[in-house]
Motif scaffolding. Sequence first.
Motif, PDB file in Angstrom:
ATOM      1  N   ILE A   1      -4.789   9.746  -4.231  1.00  0.00           N
ATOM      2  CA  ILE A   1      -3.815   9.075  -3.160  1.00  0.00           C
ATOM      3  C   ILE A   1      -4.816   7.903  -2.299  1.00  0.00           C
ATOM      4  N   ALA A   2      -5.865   8.529  -1.996  1.00  0.00           N
ATOM      5  CA  ALA A   2      -6.797   7.352  -1.227  1.00  0.00           C
ATOM      6  C   ALA A   2      -7.337   6.512  -2.083  1.00  0.00           C
ATOM      7  N   CYS A   3      -7.457   6.890  -3.496  1.00  0.00           N
ATOM      8  CA  CYS A   3      -8.044   5.776  -4.319  1.00  0.00           C
ATOM      9  C   CYS A   3      -7.175   4.823  -4.678  1.00  0.00           C
ATOM     10  N   ALA A   4      -5.764   5.172  -4.756  1.00  0.00           N
ATOM     11  CA  ALA A   4      -4.649   4.367  -5.145  1.00  0.00           C
ATOM     12  C   ALA A   4      -4.410   3.461  -3.812  1.00  0.00           C
ATOM     13  N   ALA A   5      -4.583   3.847  -2.863  1.00  0.00           N
ATOM     14  CA  ALA A   5      -4.223   2.853  -1.450  1.00  0.00           C
ATOM     15  C   ALA A   5      -5.284   2.034  -1.348  1.00  0.00           C
ATOM     16  N   ALA A   6      -6.702   2.446  -1.835  1.00  0.00           N
ATOM     17  CA  ALA A   6      -7.864   1.411  -1.927  1.00  0.00           C
ATOM     18  C   ALA A   6      -7.487   0.204  -2.897  1.00  0.00           C
ATOM     19  N   ILE A   7      -7.133   0.560  -3.912  1.00  0.00           N
ATOM     20  CA  ILE A   7      -6.899  -0.269  -5.099  1.00  0.00           C
ATOM     21  C   ILE A   7      -5.891  -1.358  -4.827  1.00  0.00           C
ATOM     22  N   GLU A   8      -4.810  -0.936  -3.845  1.00  0.00           N
ATOM     23  CA  GLU A   8      -3.957  -1.837  -3.498  1.00  0.00           C
ATOM     24  C   GLU A   8      -4.496  -2.781  -2.308  1.00  0.00           C
ATOM     25  N   ASN A   9      -5.225  -2.099  -1.470  1.00  0.00           N
ATOM     26  CA  ASN A   9      -5.668  -2.883  -0.390  1.00  0.00           C
ATOM     27  C   ASN A   9      -6.748  -4.097  -0.860  1.00  0.00           C
ATOM     28  N   LEU A  10      -7.524  -3.574  -1.943  1.00  0.00           N
ATOM     29  CA  LEU A  10      -8.475  -4.807  -2.641  1.00  0.00           C
ATOM     30  C   LEU A  10      -7.566  -5.594  -3.403  1.00  0.00           C
ATOM     31  N   ASN A  11      -6.378  -5.353  -3.840  1.00  0.00           N
ATOM     32  CA  ASN A  11      -5.484  -6.285  -4.424  1.00  0.00           C
ATOM     33  C   ASN A  11      -5.140  -7.357  -3.457  1.00  0.00           C
ATOM     34  N   ILE A  12      -4.487  -6.754  -2.075  1.00  0.00           N
ATOM     35  CA  ILE A  12      -4.221  -7.836  -1.308  1.00  0.00           C
ATOM     36  C   ILE A  12      -5.303  -8.431  -0.740  1.00  0.00           C
TER      37      ILE A  12
ATOM     38  N   ILE B   1     -13.753  16.512 -13.502  1.00  0.00           N
ATOM     39  CA  ILE B   1     -12.762  15.857 -13.900  1.00  0.00           C
ATOM     40  C   ILE B   1     -12.586  14.367 -13.305  1.00  0.00           C
ATOM     41  N   THR B   2     -11.940  13.594 -14.123  1.00  0.00           N
ATOM     42  CA  THR B   2     -11.650  12.089 -13.439  1.00  0.00           C
ATOM     43  C   THR B   2     -10.216  11.676 -13.645  1.00  0.00           C
ATOM     44  N   HIS B   3      -9.931  10.619 -12.969  1.00  0.00           N
ATOM     45  CA  HIS B   3      -8.571  10.323 -13.152  1.00  0.00           C
ATOM     46  C   HIS B   3      -8.483   8.726 -12.763  1.00  0.00           C
ATOM     47  N   PRO B   4      -7.192   8.035 -13.518  1.00  0.00           N
ATOM     48  CA  PRO B   4      -7.245   6.761 -13.629  1.00  0.00           C
ATOM     49  C   PRO B   4      -7.494   5.768 -12.207  1.00  0.00           C
ATOM     50  N   SER B   5      -7.132   6.446 -11.099  1.00  0.00           N
ATOM     51  CA  SER B   5      -7.192   5.728  -9.711  1.00  0.00           C
ATOM     52  C   SER B   5      -8.689   5.511  -9.606  1.00  0.00           C
ATOM     53  N   ALA B   6      -9.368   6.684  -9.579  1.00  0.00           N
ATOM     54  CA  ALA B   6     -10.868   6.746  -9.290  1.00  0.00           C
ATOM     55  C   ALA B   6     -11.523   5.537 -10.105  1.00  0.00           C
ATOM     56  N   ILE B   7     -11.138   5.577 -11.608  1.00  0.00           N
ATOM     57  CA  ILE B   7     -11.728   4.767 -12.397  1.00  0.00           C
ATOM     58  C   ILE B   7     -11.575   3.305 -11.953  1.00  0.00           C
ATOM     59  N   LEU B   8     -10.374   2.764 -11.787  1.00  0.00           N
ATOM     60  CA  LEU B   8      -9.848   1.669 -11.515  1.00  0.00           C
ATOM     61  C   LEU B   8     -10.519   0.943 -10.411  1.00  0.00           C
ATOM     62  N   LEU B   9     -10.513   1.973  -9.288  1.00  0.00           N
ATOM     63  CA  LEU B   9     -10.943   1.716  -7.895  1.00  0.00           C
ATOM     64  C   LEU B   9     -12.593   1.172  -8.190  1.00  0.00           C
ATOM     65  N   CYS B  10     -13.172   2.147  -8.685  1.00  0.00           N
ATOM     66  CA  CYS B  10     -14.446   1.864  -8.936  1.00  0.00           C
ATOM     67  C   CYS B  10     -15.018   0.746  -9.805  1.00  0.00           C
ATOM     68  N   ARG B  11     -14.055   0.425 -10.885  1.00  0.00           N
ATOM     69  CA  ARG B  11     -14.202  -1.087 -11.179  1.00  0.00           C
ATOM     70  C   ARG B  11     -14.122  -2.064 -10.605  1.00  0.00           C
ATOM     71  N   LYS B  12     -13.195  -2.110  -9.629  1.00  0.00           N
ATOM     72  CA  LYS B  12     -12.924  -3.125  -8.492  1.00  0.00           C
ATOM     73  C   LYS B  12     -14.141  -3.284  -7.525  1.00  0.00           C
TER      74      LYS B  12
ATOM     75  N   ILE C   1       0.885  -1.237   0.054  1.00  0.00           N
ATOM     76  CA  ILE C   1      -0.084   0.107  -0.240  1.00  0.00           C
ATOM     77  C   ILE C   1       0.672   1.193  -0.117  1.00  0.00           C
ATOM     78  N   ASN C   2       1.889   1.238   0.823  1.00  0.00           N
ATOM     79  CA  ASN C   2       2.750   2.606   0.774  1.00  0.00           C
ATOM     80  C   ASN C   2       3.418   2.686  -0.555  1.00  0.00           C
ATOM     81  N   LEU C   3       3.938   1.893  -1.339  1.00  0.00           N
ATOM     82  CA  LEU C   3       4.483   1.939  -2.802  1.00  0.00           C
ATOM     83  C   LEU C   3       3.165   2.435  -3.533  1.00  0.00           C
ATOM     84  N   ALA C   4       2.049   1.849  -3.381  1.00  0.00           N
ATOM     85  CA  ALA C   4       0.984   2.418  -4.458  1.00  0.00           C
ATOM     86  C   ALA C   4       0.677   3.960  -4.194  1.00  0.00           C
ATOM     87  N   ILE C   5       0.810   4.202  -2.900  1.00  0.00           N
ATOM     88  CA  ILE C   5       0.820   5.737  -2.348  1.00  0.00           C
ATOM     89  C   ILE C   5       2.062   6.736  -3.028  1.00  0.00           C
ATOM     90  N   LYS C   6       3.213   6.030  -3.002  1.00  0.00           N
ATOM     91  CA  LYS C   6       4.279   6.828  -3.302  1.00  0.00           C
ATOM     92  C   LYS C   6       4.148   6.824  -4.882  1.00  0.00           C
TER      93      LYS C   6
END
Length: 429
Positions: free
Chosen positions: A316-327, A84-95, A65-70
Amino acid sequence: MLIKKDSDFDRIHIWHPYSSIKQPLPCYQVVKAEGCKLKLNNGKMLIDGMSSWLAAIHGYNNPRINLAIKKQIKKMSHIMFGGITHPSAILLCRKLVDITPLPLECIFLCDSGSVSVEVSIKMALQYWLGRNENRKKFLALQYSYHGDTFAAMSVCDPNNSMHKLWKGYLTKHYFAKAPKCGFYERWMIKDFNNFYYLIKTHHKKLAAVIVEPIVQGAGGMRIYNPRYLKLVREYCNLYGVLLIIDEIATGFGRTGKFFAFEYADIEPDILCIGKALTGGTMTLAATITTREIANTISNSSANCFMHGPTFMGNPIACAAAIENLNILQDNYWINQVKNIEKQFFKYLLPLKNLQQVADIRILGAIGVIETYKAINIATMQKFFVEQGVWIRPFGKLIYLVPPYIIKQNELKKLIESVILAIEYPLNFI
């Protein structure tokens, strides 16, 4: 006035949750958190039994998760979500669409669990506006807790919760008697009688029913029979009432199922998630609903959904959530939670024989000890810190909700500390 010590400044100037600024509960300064350990400013290490209020399910400083945030922060830390939208929000919502039941496909990202509940309430109200029906009431449960903001407080038990102070200020809703049949107990249909009476009598006024699935959290850590929740869904269907499921505390594996509503084999009309969504690293929540509800909201007089937090969809929060769901999708959590539950049954259940203990409740990675006497929070908190553990009791409850990654010896230490705390008379009022 110059205040040199951080502890003194904190005590005099900083308000902490559910604490007095005049006579605050003692605070312990954490300078580092790693795995299941919290390091205090005096060097003392504490085993964490709280997962930072059920959020840090993978412990602290998780490298993935730390690496995803960085990686995300190098691209952008925040961008407005309006227009405006962005890739992290889109990927999180897909998940989120992938991991939730099929009808749930429209996602509103927000800041916190309380805001998620606020959004769900507004969704339900605006849905009925879109259908030209005047439905403004909600049906919740006795001992319910859904957050600290005003609409969320209005669906918390007005008599038996921490929000009884606000009775008279809040919109009045209906509250069914809390289920009495425990998770492992034989189901008794009379447990449902009061809910049945209220929904039958008031369904034409009801915008929605809102419940915490299987586990009622801050209202008493009560764990109830899945049959009750299944009947709630059936009667919402029968009387045409929306069902909001508040999975903020229970979601992402805490109860042994990915979502607690799975125990009842049901699907909500609106789902609230938060807390563990980012693995406890960033504040983020979501309210998820069906296409039919979303489209009907768009038919209301506003022609859109009337809500929009500034930090909605924070990258940043979306990126953290994506990796959390991956785990979580690696599925290690399943055995981790099962092992925690086994230890709870082995070491916590015998405590029911202690004179001070009124009840023991266990489900997944949740262990609850209810005492007959009220707990002296400051004294017991100090006692736990001296034992080298972090457990935050309240009322008559000592509860353990550790990170899933906790080691067997660490969990045993938490349980041993609870036993000692119960046997120490000064820990009670």
